[in-house]
Write a protein that holds these residues in place. Structure first.
Motif, PDB file in Angstrom:
ATOM      1  N   MET A 135      12.251   0.899   0.144  1.00  0.00           N
ATOM      2  CA  MET A 135      12.634  -0.268  -0.658  1.00  0.00           C
ATOM      3  C   MET A 135      11.804  -0.319  -1.948  1.00  0.00           C
ATOM      4  O   MET A 135      10.593  -0.047  -1.922  1.00  0.00           O
ATOM      5  N   PRO A 136      12.436  -0.714  -3.063  1.00  0.00           N
ATOM      6  CA  PRO A 136      11.731  -0.736  -4.359  1.00  0.00           C
ATOM      7  C   PRO A 136      10.500  -1.636  -4.374  1.00  0.00           C
ATOM      8  O   PRO A 136       9.569  -1.403  -5.145  1.00  0.00           O
ATOM      9  N   VAL A 137      10.488  -2.670  -3.532  1.00  0.00           N
ATOM     10  CA  VAL A 137       9.377  -3.644  -3.568  1.00  0.00           C
ATOM     11  C   VAL A 137       8.219  -3.267  -2.642  1.00  0.00           C
ATOM     12  O   VAL A 137       7.213  -3.988  -2.592  1.00  0.00           O
ATOM     13  N   ARG A 138       8.359  -2.151  -1.939  1.00  0.00           N
ATOM     14  CA  ARG A 138       7.269  -1.759  -1.034  1.00  0.00           C
ATOM     15  C   ARG A 138       5.963  -1.545  -1.802  1.00  0.00           C
ATOM     16  O   ARG A 138       5.950  -0.976  -2.891  1.00  0.00           O
ATOM     17  N   LYS A 139       4.881  -1.968  -1.194  1.00  0.00           N
ATOM     18  CA  LYS A 139       3.562  -1.752  -1.801  1.00  0.00           C
ATOM     19  C   LYS A 139       3.151  -0.295  -1.601  1.00  0.00           C
ATOM     20  O   LYS A 139       3.365   0.277  -0.523  1.00  0.00           O
ATOM     21  N   VAL A 140       2.573   0.289  -2.622  1.00  0.00           N
ATOM     22  CA  VAL A 140       2.153   1.686  -2.541  1.00  0.00           C
ATOM     23  C   VAL A 140       1.203   1.898  -1.367  1.00  0.00           C
ATOM     24  O   VAL A 140       1.303   2.893  -0.644  1.00  0.00           O
ATOM     25  N   THR A 141       0.319   0.928  -1.166  1.00  0.00           N
ATOM     26  CA  THR A 141      -0.685   1.079  -0.101  1.00  0.00           C
ATOM     27  C   THR A 141      -0.057   1.110   1.293  1.00  0.00           C
ATOM     28  O   THR A 141      -0.679   1.571   2.241  1.00  0.00           O
ATOM     29  N   GLN A 142       1.184   0.604   1.409  1.00  0.00           N
ATOM     30  CA  GLN A 142       1.847   0.573   2.721  1.00  0.00           C
ATOM     31  C   GLN A 142       2.659   1.834   3.008  1.00  0.00           C
ATOM     32  O   GLN A 142       3.240   1.940   4.091  1.00  0.00           O
ATOM     33  N   ALA A 178       3.559   5.337   4.221  1.00  0.00           N
ATOM     34  CA  ALA A 178       2.996   6.340   5.132  1.00  0.00           C
ATOM     35  C   ALA A 178       3.003   7.709   4.453  1.00  0.00           C
ATOM     36  O   ALA A 178       3.733   7.933   3.484  1.00  0.00           O
ATOM     37  N   ASP A 179       2.190   8.619   4.969  1.00  0.00           N
ATOM     38  CA  ASP A 179       2.142   9.970   4.398  1.00  0.00           C
ATOM     39  C   ASP A 179       3.518  10.628   4.387  1.00  0.00           C
ATOM     40  O   ASP A 179       3.893  11.291   3.416  1.00  0.00           O
ATOM     41  N   ALA A 180       4.261  10.443   5.480  1.00  0.00           N
ATOM     42  CA  ALA A 180       5.602  11.052   5.556  1.00  0.00           C
ATOM     43  C   ALA A 180       6.504  10.517   4.446  1.00  0.00           C
ATOM     44  O   ALA A 180       7.321  11.255   3.889  1.00  0.00           O
ATOM     45  N   GLU A 181       6.341   9.236   4.106  1.00  0.00           N
ATOM     46  CA  GLU A 181       7.143   8.641   3.029  1.00  0.00           C
ATOM     47  C   GLU A 181       6.710   9.169   1.669  1.00  0.00           C
ATOM     48  O   GLU A 181       7.538   9.387   0.779  1.00  0.00           O
ATOM     49  N   ARG A 182       5.430   9.389   1.504  1.00  0.00           N
ATOM     50  CA  ARG A 182       4.926   9.933   0.224  1.00  0.00           C
ATOM     51  C   ARG A 182       5.449  11.351   0.005  1.00  0.00           C
ATOM     52  O   ARG A 182       5.796  11.742  -1.111  1.00  0.00           O
ATOM     53  N   ILE A 183       5.492  12.109   1.098  1.00  0.00           N
ATOM     54  CA  ILE A 183       6.000  13.488   1.012  1.00  0.00           C
ATOM     55  C   ILE A 183       7.485  13.471   0.639  1.00  0.00           C
ATOM     56  O   ILE A 183       7.941  14.203  -0.232  1.00  0.00           O
ATOM     57  N   ILE A 211       6.025   0.101  -5.552  1.00  0.00           N
ATOM     58  CA  ILE A 211       6.266   1.502  -5.859  1.00  0.00           C
ATOM     59  C   ILE A 211       7.218   1.693  -7.043  1.00  0.00           C
ATOM     60  O   ILE A 211       7.020   2.591  -7.869  1.00  0.00           O
ATOM     61  N   LYS A 212       8.257   0.853  -7.161  1.00  0.00           N
ATOM     62  CA  LYS A 212       9.228   1.109  -8.237  1.00  0.00           C
ATOM     63  C   LYS A 212       8.614   1.017  -9.636  1.00  0.00           C
ATOM     64  O   LYS A 212       8.762   1.952 -10.427  1.00  0.00           O
ATOM     65  N   PRO A 213       7.927  -0.095  -9.972  1.00  0.00           N
ATOM     66  CA  PRO A 213       7.307  -0.122 -11.307  1.00  0.00           C
ATOM     67  C   PRO A 213       6.291   1.002 -11.518  1.00  0.00           C
ATOM     68  O   PRO A 213       6.130   1.475 -12.653  1.00  0.00           O
ATOM     69  N   LEU A 214       5.645   1.430 -10.444  1.00  0.00           N
ATOM     70  CA  LEU A 214       4.677   2.521 -10.606  1.00  0.00           C
ATOM     71  C   LEU A 214       5.382   3.827 -11.009  1.00  0.00           C
ATOM     72  O   LEU A 214       4.917   4.549 -11.889  1.00  0.00           O
ATOM     73  N   LEU A 215       6.517   4.119 -10.372  1.00  0.00           N
ATOM     74  CA  LEU A 215       7.264   5.337 -10.725  1.00  0.00           C
ATOM     75  C   LEU A 215       7.712   5.319 -12.187  1.00  0.00           C
ATOM     76  O   LEU A 215       7.876   6.361 -12.815  1.00  0.00           O
ATOM     77  N   MET A 216       7.934   4.095 -12.718  1.00  0.00           N
ATOM     78  CA  MET A 216       8.390   3.961 -14.108  1.00  0.00           C
ATOM     79  C   MET A 216       7.240   3.882 -15.109  1.00  0.00           C
ATOM     80  O   MET A 216       7.472   3.860 -16.312  1.00  0.00           O
ATOM     81  N   ASP A 217       6.009   3.801 -14.603  1.00  0.00           N
ATOM     82  CA  ASP A 217       4.828   3.704 -15.472  1.00  0.00           C
ATOM     83  C   ASP A 217       4.574   5.066 -16.124  1.00  0.00           C
ATOM     84  O   ASP A 217       4.221   6.026 -15.447  1.00  0.00           O
ATOM     85  N   GLN A 218       4.730   5.150 -17.432  1.00  0.00           N
ATOM     86  CA  GLN A 218       4.652   6.437 -18.141  1.00  0.00           C
ATOM     87  C   GLN A 218       3.259   7.056 -18.106  1.00  0.00           C
ATOM     88  O   GLN A 218       3.104   8.250 -18.328  1.00  0.00           O
ATOM     89  N   GLU A 219       2.248   6.217 -17.838  1.00  0.00           N
ATOM     90  CA  GLU A 219       0.897   6.766 -17.723  1.00  0.00           C
ATOM     91  C   GLU A 219       0.629   7.307 -16.321  1.00  0.00           C
ATOM     92  O   GLU A 219      -0.322   8.057 -16.111  1.00  0.00           O
ATOM     93  N   LEU A 277      -1.419   8.835  -6.262  1.00  0.00           N
ATOM     94  CA  LEU A 277      -1.107   7.605  -5.513  1.00  0.00           C
ATOM     95  C   LEU A 277      -2.348   6.941  -4.945  1.00  0.00           C
ATOM     96  O   LEU A 277      -2.385   5.720  -4.764  1.00  0.00           O
ATOM     97  N   ALA A 278      -3.350   7.739  -4.667  1.00  0.00           N
ATOM     98  CA  ALA A 278      -4.568   7.202  -4.048  1.00  0.00           C
ATOM     99  C   ALA A 278      -5.202   6.140  -4.952  1.00  0.00           C
ATOM    100  O   ALA A 278      -5.370   6.344  -6.150  1.00  0.00           O
ATOM    101  N   GLY A 279      -5.507   5.021  -4.387  1.00  0.00           N
ATOM    102  CA  GLY A 279      -6.154   3.968  -5.159  1.00  0.00           C
ATOM    103  C   GLY A 279      -5.202   3.112  -5.965  1.00  0.00           C
ATOM    104  O   GLY A 279      -5.616   2.170  -6.640  1.00  0.00           O
ATOM    105  N   ARG A 280      -3.918   3.446  -5.924  1.00  0.00           N
ATOM    106  CA  ARG A 280      -2.935   2.641  -6.646  1.00  0.00           C
ATOM    107  C   ARG A 280      -2.507   1.451  -5.809  1.00  0.00           C
ATOM    108  O   ARG A 280      -2.362   1.550  -4.590  1.00  0.00           O
ATOM    109  N   LYS A 281      -2.274   0.323  -6.483  1.00  0.00           N
ATOM    110  CA  LYS A 281      -1.800  -0.871  -5.789  1.00  0.00           C
ATOM    111  C   LYS A 281      -0.458  -1.274  -6.387  1.00  0.00           C
ATOM    112  O   LYS A 281       0.048  -0.616  -7.279  1.00  0.00           O
TER     113      LYS A 281
END
Ligand code: ZN
Length: 272
Positions: A185-192, A194-199, A157-165, A150-154
């Motif tokens: 929410m599916p439209v949330r930006k990865v950079t936003q 929080a650590d608790a949400e990533r976990i 979040i939803k399209p990122l989870l579906m990105d096969q690479e 996730l680090a450095g990703r922009k």
């Protein structure tokens, strides 16, 4: 399109029903599904024993005794069905494998999908499999690894989870379900995030994929006439395909909107 739980269910059925059997005959009704002329394909496949069945991302890999492997991708509409000896083969399969034990293994609707035959030693290098991200259910896919990815990703979040690479094997259904479970929410930006949400995202993704796999996913097409497993997870879907129905948690109606070209299903109250 089938995702990890659906393809794992197909893999399980293929392993229990076809492993060790011999492909006696091949019938190809859609040559474009193959990566070589029908005659060459038939020459390499006919008479071969099915040695093992694996999955990578959304693809099934059938290992043959002659060190070749069949790599099958169903894409949007494709599916495989096995007909037992004496059962009527219904429909016109794109590719049909007749087994020495009397069963017919029929791959249907490979209009966008394919069955490619490749040398097993070259599997890692073929374009169909090279460049795929890690498998989210692998032991090596740790929380630390997920944070690294996730680090450095922009972007959202939803399209990122579906990105096969990024991660292999997740599509529209399980990205929606994972985000609902994580209350994101599916439209949330990865950079936003929080650590608790990533976990939470990490654990939800693995828990939902594991449970869905155990229950046979949400595929509509049964593998065989006695298949009681396929589709067993459908009743557990929280948001996917539930537009206008009440959220099981808060009662608000599930909404849908296009996110990066795909339908995002979400609860506007539960997800932040
Ligand atoms: Zn809700």
């Amino acid at each position: 399109m089938p995702e990890i739980p659906e393809i794992e269910t197909v893999r399980y059925h293929l392993e229990t029903k076809t492993k060790g059997k011999i492909i006696e005959r091949v019938t190809v009704n859609r040559e474009r599904s193959l990566n070589m002329p029908v005659r060459d394909f038939a020459d390499l496949v006919t008479g071969q024993q099915i040695m093992n069945i694996r999955r990578r991302a959304k693809q099934i890999i059938i290992g043959l005794a002659n060190e070749h492997s069949l790599v099958a991708h169903f894409m949007l509409e494709g599916y495989v069905r096995m007909f037992y000896y004496g059962e009527e083969l219904i429909g016109r399969p794109s590719v049909l494998f007749s087994l020495n034990s009397g069963e017919e293994l029929a791959f249907f609707k490979l209009n966008l999908g394919y069955i490619h035959l490749v040398p097993t030693t070259r599997l890692d290098a073929i374009p169909e499999l090279a460049g795929l991200g890690p498998e989210p259910l692998d032991e090596g896919f740790t929380l630390d690894k997920f944070f690294e990815l996730l680090a450095g990703r922009k972007g959202m979040i939803k399209p990122l989870l579906m990105d096969q690479e990024f991660i292999a094997g997740i599509g529209n259904v399980y990205s929606n379900e994972t985000l609902f479970g994580s209350r994101i929410m599916p439209v949330r930006k990865v950079t936003q995030l929080a650590d608790a949400e990533r976990i939470k995202l990490y654990h939800c993704m693995r828990d939902i994929l594991t449970k869905a796999t155990q229950l046979g996913g949400v595929y509509e097409e049964k593998f065989a006439s006695d298949d009681m497993l396929t589709g067993g997870f459908e009743q557990y879907l929280q948001v996917a395909y539930r537009t206008g129905q009440p959220c099981y948690v808060c009662g608000h109606l599930i909404e849908t909107r296009k996110v990066a070209g795909r339908n995002a299903f979400y609860c506007p109250v539960c997800q932040k």
